[in-house]
Design an enzyme around this catalytic site. Structure first.
Site: not given
Length: 638
Positions: A277-279
């Site tokens: 995932s993106d952060w």
């Protein structure tokens, strides 16, 4: 049917790229790190996972705090030292020391040169490896759908094929150095506005998990032909990781979207690596894991990790799927032999070597000559000896390199802002390089970098030598992750600066230092604006590169990777202010849109002049007859 069609297209791209590598590229094969096959790497990962406890498996699905932007915990008893994930697409980011601030993605794309694509990315990969980083959080491959998009400078423009070619060689360049490339942001992440909107009183992590993002609403044809294409190229190149984005696609967050993660990516494209995932983009735990998410980053949201232990025990998720998540995480690690003599982690280690050389070459090759009335360029060092230089974008920012060239602290721009920004160890501005050139050739140079001081600017028009001078006006446009541009005009009233200088100087040359599209209409047709150079986002060798072009040490060959419109509305797309971004234009994006609606642009996609005059003569034209493969029979590859 669509899946098989895209798979065939992807294979065509793959084999064409391999052909190009064989006949047209000249990188050093000796610099490549020998890798295993995917089958070998998967087998080793399976053996490793079989030795893990349930708790260890679950813990590896989530990031932990550590020295890098993202970290996966070590398993000491199995001699696994953990994993380091680090930004950015144009060099080792995160404000670490001793990193080359490479020319941005938008700059390398403008070279249209596969050789340079690979050499740049191999140099970037060397620096990641030298610092001990396992996963480089790049390349960024979102399409320039909206001219005001804050992250256009990180990507490769508006055309999916051009982006795909860049990405194929990016992935190979990075992974040939033994570093895992991460294709991001998957998918349809073409604006920053409303990418992550949280309740104003959010304090707890549970509140943050309820943050809302816009939905990109796109049909299947458009998805495949425009937005999935670059990711397909990266998969064809063997990319080890894909990062899902903050936004939703057709009403479902990308990191829990079974259609795009499982169906499109893992099944249709047959992607064997992991999805992270993106952060902060993960919004659910079990649901995301079942939909295809393998690793939750940065991991402080308590959605995956140890929380999956009970989910497995309660049979909400099978241990087989859990094993698959860890196997996918570790397969690229073994694929690139990171378990064997990989450098220790030291983000501040000096591994820059002589990368300034390739950086200067890329910066120069990506510069685009847009206008050259009466061949005002290149300058003649013997006869052109008077230069008046205007604009804050000619010199350094008043805050040094730390600001990333923000609108407030204007100066020469080397990259845009956000997580993609690499803090330069050094950076050479145009004014410095011009002054050095002036020293060597006895130029008379005057400059004003405070472009708001119109008293000084107007007084300069009365200076000795002005009547015979070449006036260089430097303007810029900056953008960053986290927000989109307010407009398509130059910073700090750059249009007014050009108009003021051009009202008095008969030989005005404008240098446009911009992240992406800009509206030039306020001055482009002024009779005294006789030259325009698009310098783009050229990295820390900017000054050297622009002087090379101005004085014909380099014949400009860069071409636009987007269309420059006469009116902002001519683009046909813009940032959506709502929670729905409807891709109603379909595949008719950028030049396709201009062509479909017969709109005359200012400068078209692929435009770029040089100092060379071309002509055609004695053309041999053959009329193609009817019959199977008749047209293709006239084609020859040279």
């Amino acid at each position: 049917m669509i899946g098989s069609r895209l798979f065939v297209i992807m294979m065509v791209v793959f084999f064409l790229s391999i052909f190009s590598a064989v006949v047209g590229l000249n990188w050093n094969e000796d610099s490549k790190i020998a890798s295993k096959t995917w089958e070998e790497a998967i087998s080793i990962a399976e053996i490793f996972v079989a030795q893990l406890t349930l708790e260890e498996k679950c813990n590896m699905t989530s990031g932990i705090h550590g020295p890098c932007i993202g970290n996966v915990l070590p398993i000491s008893r199995l001699n696994f030292k953990g994993l380091c994930f680090q930004d950015s697409p144009s060099g080792v980011g995160g404000k670490v020391l001793h990193s080359t601030a490479f020319a941005a993605g938008i700059q390398i794309a403008a070279t249209w040169d596969r050789n340079l694509f690979y050499r740049r990315d191999a140099a970037i990969g060397k620096e990641f490896r030298g610092k001990g980083v396992h996963f480089a959080l790049d390349p960024m491959m979102n399409i320039d759908r909206n001219a005001r998009y804050g992250r256009n400078w990180e990507g490769f423009g508006s055309d999916p094929y051009l982006a795909g070619e860049n990405l194929f060689y990016y992935v190979q360049g990075i992974q040939d150095q033994g570093v895992v490339a991460t294709a991001k942001h998957y998918i349809c992440n073409e604006q920053e506005t409303n990418r992550l909107v949280c309740p104003s009183d959010s304090q707890s992590q549970s509140d943050l998990n309820n943050c809302r993002a816009y939905s990109a609403n796109v049909d299947d044809k458009t998805m495949h032909e425009i937005y999935l294409w670059p990711f397909a190229s990266s998969v064809a190149a063997g990319v080890g990781s894909v990062m899902c984005s903050y936004n939703q696609v057709n009403g479902t967050p990308t990191c829990q979207n079974d259609k795009i993660l499982n169906k499109l990516l893992k099944e249709e494209l047959q992607f064997l690596g992991n999805v992270m995932s993106d952060w902060g983009a993960t919004k659910t735990g079990v649901q995301s894991a079942l939909a295809g998410l393998d690793v939750d980053m940065a991991g402080d949201d308590d959605l995956m990790g140890f929380n999956l232990v009970q989910a497995v025990k309660n049979r909400m998720i099978t241990e087989e799927r859990l094993d698959d998540m860890i196997i996918r995480l570790l397969t690229p690690y073994y694929l690139l032999r990171q378990d064997q003599e990989y450098p220790s982690l030291n983000l501040d280690r000096n591994v820059m070597e002589d990368h300034y050389k390739i950086n200067r070459e890329i910066a120069t090759a990506g510069i685009i000559l847009l206008k050259n009335t009466n061949n005002i360029l290149p300058f003649d060092v013997t006869n052109d000896t008077y230069y008046f230089i205007y604009g804050s974008a000619a010199g350094q920012s008043d805050e040094g390199f730390g600001s990333g060239g923000s609108a407030k602290h204007s100066g020469a721009l080397y990259q845009g802002g956000g997580s993609g920004f690499v803090q330069p160890t050094y950076a050479i501005d145009p004014l410095t390089s011009l002054l050095i050139k002036g020293r060597d050739f006895h130029f008379q140079i005057r400059y004003i970098t405070n472009q708001n001081d119109y008293v000084a600017i107007n007084n300069s028009f009365n200076a000795r030598g002005f009547a015979a001078a070449k006036c260089l006006v430097f303007i810029s446009a900056w953008s960053s992750e986290g927000f989109d541009r307010n407009d398509l005009h130059a910073l700090n009233n750059g249009d007014e600066l050009v108009q003021t200088v051009a009202s008095r100087c008969a030989n005005t040359i404008v240098i446009v230092n911009s992240v992406s599209q800009l509206n030039l209409e306020g001055w482009i047709d002024l009779p005294n604006v006789v030259g325009v150079i698009w310098s783009g986002m050229p990295g820390s060798e900017y000054g050297s590169a622009i002087v090379d072009v101005l004085f014909e040490n380099y014949n400009p060959g860069g071409k636009l990777v987007f269309t420059l419109a006469k009116k902002n509305s001519d683009y046909g797309t813009d940032i959506s202010p709502t929670y729905h971004s409807n891709y109603n234009e379909g595949v008719f994006l950028d030049y396709r849109h201009f062509d479909k609606y017969n709109i005359l642009p200012r400068y078209y996609f692929g435009y770029g002049l040089s100092y060379t005059t071309f002509s055609f003569s004695e053309l041999h034209i053959v009329k193609a007859g009817k019959g199977k493969h008749k047209v293709s029979s006239y084609y020859r590859q040279h």
